[in-house]
Design a protein around this motif. Structure first.
Motif, PDB file in Angstrom:
ATOM      1  N   ASP A 276      36.466  46.239  57.408  1.00 19.70           N
ATOM      2  CA  ASP A 276      35.630  47.167  57.554  1.00 19.70           C
ATOM      3  C   ASP A 276      35.725  48.117  56.282  1.00 19.70           C
ATOM      4  N   ALA A 277      37.091  48.411  56.173  1.00 22.68           N
ATOM      5  CA  ALA A 277      37.413  49.310  55.068  1.00 22.68           C
ATOM      6  C   ALA A 277      37.263  48.682  53.879  1.00 22.68           C
ATOM      7  N   LEU A 278      37.585  47.214  53.745  1.00 17.89           N
ATOM      8  CA  LEU A 278      37.469  46.595  52.831  1.00 17.89           C
ATOM      9  C   LEU A 278      36.052  46.293  51.993  1.00 17.89           C
ATOM     10  N   PHE A 279      35.040  46.360  52.795  1.00 17.57           N
ATOM     11  CA  PHE A 279      33.694  46.274  52.317  1.00 17.57           C
ATOM     12  C   PHE A 279      33.033  47.664  52.627  1.00 17.57           C
ATOM     13  N   GLY A 280      33.515  48.841  53.248  1.00 24.23           N
ATOM     14  CA  GLY A 280      32.585  49.794  53.527  1.00 24.23           C
ATOM     15  C   GLY A 280      33.359  51.279  52.888  1.00 24.23           C
ATOM     16  N   THR A 281      34.309  50.981  51.912  1.00 23.82           N
ATOM     17  CA  THR A 281      35.023  51.932  50.979  1.00 23.82           C
ATOM     18  C   THR A 281      35.070  52.008  49.648  1.00 23.82           C
ATOM     19  N   GLY A 282      35.065  52.868  48.853  1.00 24.65           N
ATOM     20  CA  GLY A 282      35.323  52.696  47.510  1.00 24.65           C
ATOM     21  C   GLY A 282      36.249  51.621  47.151  1.00 24.65           C
ATOM     22  N   TYR A 283      37.392  52.283  47.836  1.00 27.82           N
ATOM     23  CA  TYR A 283      38.629  51.403  47.637  1.00 27.82           C
ATOM     24  C   TYR A 283      38.570  50.110  47.672  1.00 27.82           C
ATOM     25  N   GLY A 284      37.811  49.714  48.772  1.00 25.20           N
ATOM     26  CA  GLY A 284      37.831  48.373  49.142  1.00 25.20           C
ATOM     27  C   GLY A 284      36.895  47.639  48.337  1.00 25.20           C
ATOM     28  N   ARG A 285      36.097  48.119  47.707  1.00 27.90           N
ATOM     29  CA  ARG A 285      34.894  47.443  46.867  1.00 27.90           C
ATOM     30  C   ARG A 285      35.857  47.273  45.449  1.00 27.90           C
ATOM     31  N   LEU A 286      36.715  48.285  45.185  1.00 32.18           N
ATOM     32  CA  LEU A 286      37.407  48.045  43.782  1.00 32.18           C
ATOM     33  C   LEU A 286      38.434  46.870  43.984  1.00 32.18           C
ATOM     34  N   VAL A 287      38.843  46.802  45.136  1.00 30.16           N
ATOM     35  CA  VAL A 287      40.104  45.607  45.396  1.00 30.16           C
ATOM     36  C   VAL A 287      39.188  44.073  45.316  1.00 30.16           C
ATOM     37  N   LEU A 288      37.872  44.087  45.761  1.00 35.74           N
ATOM     38  CA  LEU A 288      37.248  42.870  45.750  1.00 35.74           C
ATOM     39  C   LEU A 288      36.797  42.572  44.349  1.00 35.74           C
ATOM     40  N   ILE A 289      36.735  43.633  43.369  1.00 30.83           N
ATOM     41  CA  ILE A 289      36.322  43.385  42.203  1.00 30.83           C
ATOM     42  C   ILE A 289      37.591  42.990  41.292  1.00 30.83           C
ATOM     43  N   LYS A 290      38.747  43.497  41.635  1.00 25.10           N
ATOM     44  CA  LYS A 290      39.809  42.966  41.140  1.00 25.10           C
ATOM     45  C   LYS A 290      40.387  41.597  41.697  1.00 25.10           C
ATOM     46  N   THR A 291      40.068  41.293  42.682  1.00 22.31           N
ATOM     47  CA  THR A 291      40.273  40.014  43.249  1.00 22.31           C
ATOM     48  C   THR A 291      39.589  38.993  42.545  1.00 22.31           C
ATOM     49  N   ALA A 292      37.880  39.386  42.331  1.00 23.68           N
ATOM     50  CA  ALA A 292      37.162  38.422  41.633  1.00 23.68           C
ATOM     51  C   ALA A 292      37.847  38.160  40.166  1.00 23.68           C
ATOM     52  N   ALA A 293      38.382  39.040  39.398  1.00 17.74           N
ATOM     53  CA  ALA A 293      38.608  39.170  38.301  1.00 17.74           C
ATOM     54  C   ALA A 293      40.049  38.094  38.320  1.00 17.74           C
ATOM     55  N   LEU A 294      40.987  38.302  39.245  1.00 13.29           N
ATOM     56  CA  LEU A 294      42.197  37.475  39.392  1.00 13.29           C
ATOM     57  C   LEU A 294      41.719  35.967  39.714  1.00 13.29           C
ATOM     58  N   VAL A 295      40.452  35.636  40.364  1.00 14.14           N
ATOM     59  CA  VAL A 295      39.901  34.115  40.496  1.00 14.14           C
ATOM     60  C   VAL A 295      39.618  33.899  39.362  1.00 14.14           C
ATOM     61  N   VAL A 296      39.094  34.614  38.512  1.00 10.91           N
ATOM     62  CA  VAL A 296      38.597  34.116  37.207  1.00 10.91           C
ATOM     63  C   VAL A 296      39.665  33.792  36.232  1.00 10.91           C
ATOM     64  N   LEU A 297      40.502  34.534  36.367  1.00 10.53           N
ATOM     65  CA  LEU A 297      41.878  34.588  35.397  1.00 10.53           C
ATOM     66  C   LEU A 297      42.609  33.045  35.677  1.00 10.53           C
TER      67      LEU A 297
END
Length: 683
Positions: A276-297
């Motif tokens: 819930d915190a992963l998708f519902g907080t600003g910190y969690g959304r930034l983690v998702l963005i960083k994860t997507a960048a890591l997958v692309v890398l």
């Protein structure tokens, strides 16, 4: 390479980093105006910008030095001078090859930026936490001095600033192959204060978080800084040479990717705590963005390794460099997002337990973690306290060893399966000691701490030494001929240095092995190792190395300059055994509690009393600790017997080749002596 790309690459990296940082601050609210004691927009935006520049410049420093040490030539590859080989020509000219010179220049420039950025971050951090406006008056200077001398956060930033300044001087002054190791050590040390800032001391999970963040910082630095270094050295090498260097970088990047991905997952889970915190907080959304960048890398890395590297040698490096430019842009997005994460409130609070007022137990106040459940026999299998750094050490250790054995098998060479089993078993024991119940209870029970100590200094090194990793590495690693040093060259240098000859001498190894117990437990070092994360990690490394060197000098297969004869080895073993036994008896019979303000202040309501537990620890040091020594003595005896058998077989084969000429000559000498003895008797 076009000059525009050399200028464009760092510009794209910085632009993508700053853009992602600003967007991330907006998503997470890291730069939002505060209702109370707002430091102003300059500090709210300037501090994350300066901190992000610290991360990026540290990456340029570490990545460039790692490539200079591991992948680049210290003599001009493929160049000769008046018929002499390249190495001799380079030594004669005293010049550093262009590729290495460019890399070290990049490291020096990055270190200089790191110094300036660290100083700026230090001042902005003080303004942020103090609520005082920046000024040149005496009060501001006195407060800043108090911040860097008495407050842990200020001390860490001062250490970072000093380390960066020293590294800058070293990077500008040093160009030799071996001396560059000093620059590398200094560069890696700059990551340590940053890792310690990522998690509050005294908060739950501090040790795991610090090690995880340290892995993340170093891995990202090697990955990003190495890629940036490729862009800069591309202007001084041809396509074929660039392909070789890129292939070596790609191997490093693969290990870095694994470390960054694993540590990112651990760090995110510690700070997010729930889906819930992963998708519902600003910190969690930034983690998702960083994860997507890591997958692309990760996709970039796979394409680079499988498709683009072969094309570089075919004079198509321009396409490769544009590909690298795009990869740097994605890395900039990841770096900027990481900077925003550092200023965003985490869903899981990391306030030190000792600051939470009433209700904090003595164990929580001392260690930062709650007291574990009562230790039972089943706890040794069910209770775990994972440490990512040591987990990766064990995983990489097993993977590299098995890869080396497979390479020998494919080449048609035989590697004893027993050595492989010994190495894997030793790594698994190291994993359990640093991640299992021994790690979970060693802060609270002296007996468990001593059991882990005996594992680290006696049992694990013995099993690892029997695996003969140095011999395997020398046989499985290819020799380089391009002026650079890889694993084989660095290992050969390490085992032949004067320092190596001293520490591997059996007498020195025995003194360190036996004396470390007394020095460690009867000096303030033990308290430092118990209470400080850095001290605990030092303890693990020191006793592993001390035990490894002692076992290597006794029964090792790997090459060392000198070993005692077998009878003297047994004498040395029994002497160290007596020292350990006396140490254990001292603990068992002592009526004073060691580290009374630590083990005696935990507030345990279960298990033995601290003094009884200390006596148990002494029994472990005396009894259980001697079992590996007895096993070591047995191995020495077996090796002695085999050595005698081999010597006898050698003599038998020599006799067969010579027709017992040596025996016949000996008998003739005896007969002649007998004839000379009879002549005086007849007279």
């Amino acid at each position: 390479m076009p000059r525009s790309l050399r200028v464009l690459a760092p510009a794209v990296l910085l632009a993508a980093t700053l853009a992602a940082l600003l967007v991330g601050l907006g998503i997470g609210g890291g730069a939002a105006e505060r209702a109370l004691l707002d430091p102003g927009a300059v500090v709210r935006y300037g501090m994350p910008v300066a901190r992000t520049l610290v991360n990026v410049s540290m990456a340029g420093l570490i990545g460039a030095v790692v490539l200079a040490v591991w992948a680049l030539a210290n003599v001009d590859p493929g160049v000769s001078h008046h018929g002499r080989p390249a190495a001799a020509a380079s030594r004669a000219s005293g010049e550093t090859p262009a590729e290495t010179r460019v890399a070290l220049d990049l490291a020096a420039a990055s270190s200089a930026v790191l110094t300036v950025a660290s100083a700026a971050t230090l001042i902005l951090t003080y303004v942020d936490v103090s609520g005082l406006a920046f000024s040149a008056d005496e009060a501001f200077g006195a407060g800043l001095a108090q911040f860097v001398t008495e407050i842990e956060l200020g001390q860490l930033w001062l250490i970072e600033l000093l380390l960066a300044a020293v590294t800058t001087v070293l990077a500008f002054a040093i160009r030799g192959r071996r001396s560059t190791l000093l620059v590398l050590v200094a560069a890696l040390l700059t990551a340590l204060p940053l890792a310690q800032q990522g998690h509050a001391a005294g908060a739950s999970g501090h040790a795991q978080a610090v090690n995880s963040l340290l892995v993340h910082l170093v891995g990202a630095a090697v990955w990003l800084g190495g890629l940036l270094t490729l862009v800069f050295i591309a202007r001084v090498v041809d396509g074929r040479r660039l392909a070789v260097v890129t292939a070596r970088y790609s191997t490093l990047a693969l290990f870095a990717f694994i470390g960054v991905a694993a540590s990112g997952v651990v760090s995110a889970w510690l700070r997010v705590g729930s889906l819930d915190a992963l998708f519902g907080t600003g910190y969690g959304r930034l983690v998702l963005i960083k994860t997507a960048a890591l997958v692309v890398l990760g996709v970039f890395g796979a394409v680079q390794r499988t498709r683009l590297i072969p094309r570089i040698a075919a004079s198509t490096e321009r396409a490769f460099l544009w590909f690298v430019l795009a990869e740097l842009a994605v890395m900039g997005i990841a770096s900027g997002t990481a900077g925003a994460l550092g200023r965003t409130a985490t869903p899981v609070s990391f306030e030190p337990l000792r600051d939470q007022g009433e209700g904090t137990s003595p164990a929580e106040w001392l260690t930062g973690d709650p007291l574990p459940p009562e230790l039972t026999v089943g706890s040794y299998l069910t209770v775990w306290k994972f440490d990512l750094a040591w987990t990766l050490v064990c995983v990489f250790g097993i993977a590299l060893y098995v890869a080396g054995a497979i390479r020998l098998a494919r080449r048609g060479d035989r590697w004893p399966i027993g050595r492989t089993v010994a190495w894997v078993l030793g790594m698994l024991m190291l994993f359990y000691t640093t991640n299992g119940a021994l790690n979970a209870y060693e802060q609270y029970l002296f007996s468990v701490h001593m059991l882990g100590h005996m594992m680290l200094t006696m049992l694990i090194p013995l099993v690892l030494v029997l695996g003969a990793p140095i011999t395997l590495a020398l046989r499985a690693t290819e020799k380089r001929g391009d002026g650079s040093w890889g694993g084989r060259e660095w290992i050969l240098w390490m085992v032949q240095t004067p320092y190596s000859k001293v520490i591997t001498h059996p007498a020195v190894a025995a003194v360190v092995f036996a004396g470390s117990l007394w020095v460690f437990y009867f000096t303030p070092i033990a308290r430092w190792a118990a209470s400080e994360h850095l001290g605990h990690q030092w303890m693990i490394i020191h006793f592993l190395i001390a035990g490894y060197l002692f076992n290597l000098s006794m029964v090792g297969v790997d090459p060392v300059p000198y070993r005692f004869p077998y009878p003297l080895r047994l004498v040395t073993l029994f002497a160290t055994m007596a020292s350990h036994a006396f140490f254990g008896v001292t603990l068992m019979t002592g009526d004073g509690l060691m580290l009374a303000d630590w083990y005696g202040a935990m507030g345990r309501t279960w298990g033995a009393t601290p003094l009884e537990d200390q006596s148990t620890g002494g029994g472990i040091a005396w009894g259980i600790g001697e079992l590996p020594t007895l096993a070591l003595a047995l191995v020495v005896a077996v090796q002695w017997a085999r050595s005698d058998a081999k010597e006898q077989k050698r003599k038998d084969r020599a006799a067969d080749r010579s027709g017992d000429a040596e025996l016949e000559a000996y008998n003739a000498m005896l007969a002649e002596q007998a004839r000379r003895d009879r002549r005086p008797a007849r007279r």
